[in-house]
Design an enzyme around this catalytic site. Structure first.
Site, PDB file in Angstrom:
ATOM      1  N   HIS A 371       0.839  -1.202   0.000  1.00  0.00           N
ATOM      2  CA  HIS A 371       0.000   0.000   0.000  1.00  0.00           C
ATOM      3  C   HIS A 371       0.871   1.247   0.000  1.00  0.00           C
ATOM      4  CE1 HIS A 371      -4.246  -1.264   0.583  1.00  0.00           C
ATOM      5  NE2 HIS A 371      -3.653  -2.403   0.850  1.00  0.00           N
ATOM      6  N   PRO A 372       0.459   2.278  -0.730  1.00  0.00           N
ATOM      7  CA  PRO A 372       1.244   3.509  -0.797  1.00  0.00           C
ATOM      8  C   PRO A 372       1.038   4.371   0.449  1.00  0.00           C
ATOM      9  CG  PRO A 372      -0.768   3.787  -2.041  1.00  0.00           C
ATOM     10  CD  PRO A 372      -0.758   2.349  -1.576  1.00  0.00           C
ATOM     11  N   SER A 388      -6.456   3.344  -5.796  1.00  0.00           N
ATOM     12  CA  SER A 388      -5.857   4.161  -4.738  1.00  0.00           C
ATOM     13  C   SER A 388      -5.964   5.648  -5.049  1.00  0.00           C
ATOM     14  CB  SER A 388      -4.399   3.771  -4.522  1.00  0.00           C
ATOM     15  OG  SER A 388      -4.286   2.503  -3.918  1.00  0.00           O
ATOM     16  N   ALA A 390      -8.301   7.169  -6.792  1.00  0.00           N
ATOM     17  CA  ALA A 390      -9.676   7.608  -6.561  1.00  0.00           C
ATOM     18  C   ALA A 390      -9.994   7.690  -5.068  1.00  0.00           C
ATOM     19  CB  ALA A 390     -10.646   6.656  -7.255  1.00  0.00           C
ATOM     20  N   GLU A 391      -9.490   6.723  -4.310  1.00  0.00           N
ATOM     21  CA  GLU A 391      -9.778   6.706  -2.870  1.00  0.00           C
ATOM     22  C   GLU A 391      -9.145   7.903  -2.164  1.00  0.00           C
ATOM     23  OE1 GLU A 391     -10.014   1.827  -2.889  1.00  0.00           O
ATOM     24  OE2 GLU A 391      -8.210   2.851  -2.184  1.00  0.00           O
ATOM     25  N   GLN A 392      -7.900   8.185  -2.470  1.00  0.00           N
ATOM     26  CA  GLN A 392      -7.229   9.309  -1.813  1.00  0.00           C
ATOM     27  C   GLN A 392      -7.850  10.638  -2.247  1.00  0.00           C
ATOM     28  OE1 GLN A 392      -3.062   9.445  -1.209  1.00  0.00           O
ATOM     29  NE2 GLN A 392      -2.788   7.207  -1.164  1.00  0.00           N
ATOM     30  N   PHE A 423       1.180   3.412   6.799  1.00  0.00           N
ATOM     31  CA  PHE A 423      -0.106   3.644   7.457  1.00  0.00           C
ATOM     32  C   PHE A 423      -1.220   3.324   6.460  1.00  0.00           C
ATOM     33  CE2 PHE A 423      -3.662   6.538   8.432  1.00  0.00           C
ATOM     34  CZ  PHE A 423      -3.927   6.176   9.744  1.00  0.00           C
ATOM     35  N   VAL A 424      -2.081   2.379   6.819  1.00  0.00           N
ATOM     36  CA  VAL A 424      -3.169   1.955   5.942  1.00  0.00           C
ATOM     37  C   VAL A 424      -4.497   2.273   6.621  1.00  0.00           C
ATOM     38  CG1 VAL A 424      -4.240   0.038   4.699  1.00  0.00           C
ATOM     39  CG2 VAL A 424      -1.755   0.084   5.020  1.00  0.00           C
ATOM     40  N   ALA A 426      -8.883   2.881   5.472  1.00  0.00           N
ATOM     41  CA  ALA A 426      -9.919   2.964   4.438  1.00  0.00           C
ATOM     42  C   ALA A 426     -10.357   4.419   4.335  1.00  0.00           C
ATOM     43  CB  ALA A 426     -11.094   2.064   4.784  1.00  0.00           C
TER      44      ALA A 426
END
Length: 471
Positions: A371-372, A388, A390-392, A423-424, A426
């Protein structure tokens, strides 16, 4: 492919609105099984007499002999019970569906004429009222074909509905493959019709019932008086009617037999229920073929690509990116015991999450490290995956001030130094402010606690991505 064929999901939590005619809150459908003259009997070429569904307690098959008492009980159904039921339903103008055993129909021409005159549907109940479970596929296929042929010859038109009752594990498939039935009823698994995909055919299934059924007068535990039958039907009707008022209209199937409910002391319970149900507004009394026609018109089948039927290559292609840069999870999930329950976002997520949870810690760590960083260098360089990105962006992390970006970069660095993975979170469940608050809170965790939290967040990210894919 390790596949589980049973469907434990059905419509799940989101059953369709049946949209019955007249905004009916419940469809109440009566089936009258006509088996008299089609039951096991040495006169019919069978090896033994009948032993099923009669008022003879503990009846057993008599090998090579006629069972005079059993035969006469079945004859009562044809001679007296049928006509009592015919008078009741026609006087109330309530149509029924006949499940007619073809050989029984052939031996009862006056009753068949009365059925046709009343406008009742005559569906097929097989060639003979015998067990299919030990038939070979070829034998059963031939029996189905002969049932259709004889039914058409006796009734004047082929049956459009089918119910075997004493079926095999192959019956539904074989009847569907025949290709001429609007519906099949050899299931008891729902309160609504549904579609079954058999090869290229979309076959409608209209489930039947063994509990709202007068057969319970001949089985234990069962009914011993008409009032008990009435009370059970009333309770079932009241429950379904209330669900229909709440916008979830269902179907109520009621199974009847001439030799059982046709007795004077039993039919009283049925008469009470008919009066009770007719006393309610917004109740539809269809034949099963009417239900089939309505469902085909208003709820046609919609085929889609089913995960449980995908090849391994296609499954990985479709779901390999759900867990960030970790296609091995989808590859291993394909090998699980998948079935119809996995043909949804929740089902696929369950399979993928099982693989992730059971993987060694090192492999789960590899998923975390895939994960970035949030608002990190990859994001700035536009090198994130499409999901990722779109989510960010949805959390506003693509529009930070210089000070906010510097703060994120510092916390990312502090977090990785402390735990050894990014750090992950949702981000779609959060705002920029709540993400910052979570950063501060989770930096205080010990590593095992934070590892577990990060894994939970990874699963949540996967769940959200899958829900998007199944919209």
């Amino acid at each position: 492919m390790n596949r589980y064929p049973r469907n434990m999901l059905g419509y799940g939590a989101n059953a369709p609105d049946a949209a019955w005619p007249g905004a009916a809150r419940v469809a109440v459908q009566f089936v009258l099984n006509y088996e008299e003259g089609g039951e096991n009997c040495v006169l019919h070429g069978d090896a033994a007499s009948e032993a099923f569904l009669s008022d003879i307690a503990g009846a057993a098959m008599w090998q090579g002999q006629r069972h005079w008492n059993m035969e006469s009980i079945y004859e009562y159904g044809a001679r007296a019970g049928f006509w009592r039921l015919h008078r009741l339903f026609t006087s109330m103008n309530i149509p029924v569906t006949i499940y007619g055993v073809a050989t029984a129909l052939a031996r009862n021409p006056e009753q068949v004429a009365a059925m046709k005159s009343a406008g009742w549907e005559i569906a097929s109940h097989g060639l003979k009222w015998v067990e299919h479970k030990d038939m070979s596929e070829d034998t059963e296929r031939a029996a189905i074909a002969e049932a259709i042929r004889l039914h058409t010859e006796v009734v004047g038109e082929r049956p459009r509905g089918w119910y075997t009752g004493r079926c095999s594990a192959n019956t539904v498939r074989l009847v569907a493959e025949e290709g001429g039935f609007a519906y099949i009823s050899d299931t008891y698994d729902d309160d609504l019709p549904y579609w079954l995909e058999v090869g290229a055919r979309d076959q409608l299934i209209i489930p039947y019932t063994l509990e709202a059924n007068d057969m319970r007068f001949a089985t234990a535990p069962g009914y011993i008086e008409g009032q008990q039958f009435f009370q059970y039907l009333k309770d079932a009707f009241d429950t379904l009617y209330a669900e229909g008022e709440a916008g979830a209209a269902k179907m109520m199937s009621i199974g009847l037999h001439n030799r059982l409910i046709g007795r004077p002391g039993k039919i009283v319970g049925l008469k009470r229920f008919l009066d009770y149900a007719r006393g309610h507004d917004h109740v539809w009394f269809p034949r099963r073929i009417d239900v089939a026609n309505h469902w085909a018109a208003h709820h046609p089948n919609k085929r889609f690509e089913r995960p449980s039927q995908m090849t391994r290559t296609r499954f990985v292609e479709r779901f390999g990116g759900v867990f960030e840069h970790s296609p091995w999870i989808a590859d291993l999930a394909w090998g699980l015991e998948l079935g119809p329950a996995h043909d949804s976002a929740i089902g696929v997520h369950s399979a993928l999450a099982r693989i992730f949870r059971s993987a060694p810690e090192a492999r789960r760590l590899s998923v975390l490290t895939a994960h970035p960083d949030l608002a990190g260098k990859l994001a700035q360089a536009k090198r994130l995956t499409e999901a990722s990105t779109a989510e960010q962006a949805g959390a506003g992390l693509d529009a930070l001030t210089d000070a906010e970006r510097a703060n994120f970069e510092k916390m990312n660095a502090d977090y990785v130094t402390r735990f050894g993975f990014p750090f992950v979170i949702a981000v779609r469940d959060n705002t920029k402010a709540s993400i910052l608050a979570a950063f501060q809170r989770r930096l205080g965790h010990d590593r095992p606690t934070e590892f577990s939290e990060a894994c939970r967040q990874v699963e949540r990210i996967a769940e959200l991505r899958l829900k998007d894919m199944f919209k």
